[in-house]
Enzyme design. Structure first.
Site, PDB file in Angstrom:
ATOM      1  N   LEU A  81     -20.521  -9.358-107.453  1.00  0.00           N
ATOM      2  CA  LEU A  81     -19.954  -9.083-108.663  1.00  0.00           C
ATOM      3  C   LEU A  81     -20.644  -8.414-109.816  1.00  0.00           C
ATOM      4  CD1 LEU A  81     -18.137 -12.585-109.229  1.00  0.00           C
ATOM      5  CD2 LEU A  81     -17.098 -10.301-108.596  1.00  0.00           C
ATOM      6  N   VAL A 121     -30.481   1.020 -87.805  1.00  0.00           N
ATOM      7  CA  VAL A 121     -30.297  -0.520 -86.966  1.00  0.00           C
ATOM      8  C   VAL A 121     -31.347  -0.475 -85.764  1.00  0.00           C
ATOM      9  CG1 VAL A 121     -28.676  -1.779 -85.755  1.00  0.00           C
ATOM     10  CG2 VAL A 121     -27.804  -0.720 -87.936  1.00  0.00           C
ATOM     11  N   CYS A 124     -22.212   2.107 -94.306  1.00  0.00           N
ATOM     12  CA  CYS A 124     -21.412   0.834 -93.926  1.00  0.00           C
ATOM     13  C   CYS A 124     -20.127   0.702 -94.563  1.00  0.00           C
ATOM     14  CB  CYS A 124     -22.281  -0.308 -93.764  1.00  0.00           C
ATOM     15  SG  CYS A 124     -23.565  -0.329 -92.765  1.00  0.00           S
ATOM     16  N   THR A 149     -21.032  -0.812 -85.084  1.00  0.00           N
ATOM     17  CA  THR A 149     -19.824  -1.466 -85.657  1.00  0.00           C
ATOM     18  C   THR A 149     -18.670  -0.528 -84.999  1.00  0.00           C
ATOM     19  OG1 THR A 149     -21.159  -1.958 -87.527  1.00  0.00           O
ATOM     20  CG2 THR A 149     -18.545  -1.901 -87.908  1.00  0.00           C
ATOM     21  N   ARG A 169     -26.613   8.678 -97.619  1.00  0.00           N
ATOM     22  CA  ARG A 169     -25.217   8.818 -97.021  1.00  0.00           C
ATOM     23  C   ARG A 169     -24.222   8.205 -98.248  1.00  0.00           C
ATOM     24  NH1 ARG A 169     -26.436   6.463 -91.239  1.00  0.00           N
ATOM     25  NH2 ARG A 169     -27.855   5.234 -92.608  1.00  0.00           N
ATOM     26  N   GLU A 191     -24.496  -6.239 -86.244  1.00  0.00           N
ATOM     27  CA  GLU A 191     -25.666  -6.499 -87.097  1.00  0.00           C
ATOM     28  C   GLU A 191     -25.143  -6.738 -88.480  1.00  0.00           C
ATOM     29  OE1 GLU A 191     -26.323  -4.182 -89.459  1.00  0.00           O
ATOM     30  OE2 GLU A 191     -24.877  -2.870 -88.931  1.00  0.00           O
ATOM     31  N   LYS A 250     -17.500  -8.592 -87.981  1.00  0.00           N
ATOM     32  CA  LYS A 250     -18.246  -7.504 -88.862  1.00  0.00           C
ATOM     33  C   LYS A 250     -17.433  -6.788 -89.921  1.00  0.00           C
ATOM     34  CE  LYS A 250     -21.385  -4.210 -89.665  1.00  0.00           C
ATOM     35  NZ  LYS A 250     -22.766  -4.396 -90.394  1.00  0.00           N
TER      36      LYS A 250
END
Length: 437
Positions: A251, A11, A261, A122, A331, A149, A205
């Protein structure tokens, strides 16, 4: 304007480079001296389309430079963006806030009156208010805002320069005015600028990521029902996605979500809700997480069935290591989780990825890796398509059939054309599509 960016991971590097490309003078800060040195040469710490070019351009222009000194950063600018990580605590699933706290404390030690600290990390709701109280006590006249973000890996440069919305949580009109000035080109171009309080900005967020994770796990839960009933999940997803109230985005049935995240954020949100005594409000997120994890187990089981019931002494080719295409981020990668499970069950596993091989090799040294698809698939008893890179859709099934030992393939991302593969003699299976079997 003179801006600083604390933390030059994914980020932070994108934000620093894009702000400099907009014309600001930017100083990036990181405690990793090797990373700072590489960034100063224009070499980014991660693969992201378009980032390298912007980084080189802004470093060469002199508008962007890097340092290991947070004290230098505190003196350099009057607006300081905190972009450090908030990893998951292993014991509870809650967010580890020590890096955010250390960054704010480090700035406070050299911050002057009028300095604005802007969080982009976050964090659980309530974190910003607590940090603001401590910052303002330490530096009278300083202020803190929160500006979450919403970057999509693989589209981060575009999302930074042309975002769908800008959300800022502020405590004063002066902080709002400062951030409007930072983002003036975007606001002038019509990007919605949503100014709110600190808590709402933090929740935007978490709520966004929770909703996206819910859509992904919903369609994957439906894929389980499709397998039990003979229905086709792709047709199901298309049909419900054409409802304007639902929409088609997220979807896409398959192996589920990973990365840095969604998994950690829904766990941190659940932990924070429980701390607030409102755990029942987001209890469904635990099921979302369980459905997502189960997709990996379903893929392993399907591959094992293709091998006649056992991975032992079988050759497995894995297409994809990154958690999503157009990234080298591994990750919480679903692809590597499946590859590792196959290896642990006795298979010889060889992995290919266009960008993530180096990162994957460092994290999973027991796996084998190949730099081209053909090499990865040599003598394979089964091929597992686990990350939806577009180049995998361009593979010639007939040509690949000449190098494998057995033409078996699991399309865990539901993006390959089954007709083409089956016509070339392949046995193809896909999650949620039992009629292909």
């Amino acid at each position: 304007m003179r801006l600083t960016v604390i933390g030059t991971g994914y980020v932070g590097t994108v934000h620093a480079a894009c702000m400099a490309d907009m014309g600001h003078e930017v100083l990036g800060v990181d405690i990793d001296a090797e990373r700072v040195s590489a960034l100063s040469r224009g070499s980014p710490p991660c693969y992201e389309p378009g980032l390298s070019e912007i980084l080189v351009r802004t470093v060469d222009s002199g508008r962007l430079r890097f340092t290991t000194s947070i004290k230098e950063a505190a003196r350099f600018g009057d607006t300081h963006f905190v972009c450090v990580g908030t990893p998951q605590l292993p014991a509870s699933g809650a967010a580890d806030l020590r890096f955010v706290e250390e960054a704010v404390a480090g700035l406070a030690a050299g911050l002057s009156e009028g300095g604005l600290v802007v969080g982009k990390s976050t964090v659980p709701v309530g974190t910003a208010a607590r940090l603001a109280e401590g910052l303002c006590a330490a530096v009278p006249g300083a202020d803190l805002a929160w500006n979450p973000e919403f970057l999509r890996e693989g589209c981060a440069v575009e999302d930074t320069l042309r975002p769908e919305r800008l959300v800022v949580g502020v405590r004063s009109s002066a902080a709002e005015a400062r951030l409007r000035a930072v983002y003036a080109p975007m606001v002038s171009a019509g990007v919605p600028f949503i100014s709110t309080d600190l808590a709402t900005a933090e929740l935007v967020k978490m709520a966004s990521n929770s909703f996206l994770a819910s859509k992904i796990s919903f369609i994957n839960a439906m894929s389980e029902i499709c397998e039990a009933t003979g229905a086709d999940v792709l047709t199901l997803a298309e049909a419900i996605g054409r409802d304007s109230r639902i929409g088609p985005h997220f979807l896409a049935p398959g192996l589920g979500f990973g990365g840095s995240c969604l998994p950690k954020d829904i766990r941190a949100f659940t932990a924070r809700a429980e701390e607030l005594g409102r755990g029942e409000s987001v209890a469904f997120l635990r099921q979302i997480d369980e459905i997502n994890t189960r997709q990996r187990l379903r893929a392993v089981a399907c591959a094992e069935r293709l091998l006649g019931g056992s991975f032992t002494d079988r050759n497995v080719a894995v297409l994809g290591a990154a958690f999503k295409p157009f990234s080298d981020d591994i990750r919480d990668s679903p692809a590597l989780a499946v590859a590792d499970a196959a290896q642990r069950r006795g298979a010889q596993v060889r992995v290919h990825d266009p960008e993530a091989v180096d990162n994957a090799r460092a994290a999973f040294p027991a796996l084998q890796f190949a730099l081209d698809v053909t090499k990865a698939c040599e003598h394979a008893d089964v091929v597992l398509h686990l990350t939806e890179w577009p180049q995998y859709r361009e593979i010639d099934p007939a040509a690949l059939a000449t190098v494998v030992r057995a033409p078996n393939i699991l399309d865990a991302r539901n993006t390959l054309d089954p007709t083409t593969w089956q016509a070339a003699g392949w046995t193809l299976r896909a999650l949620g599509r039992p009629r292909l079997g």
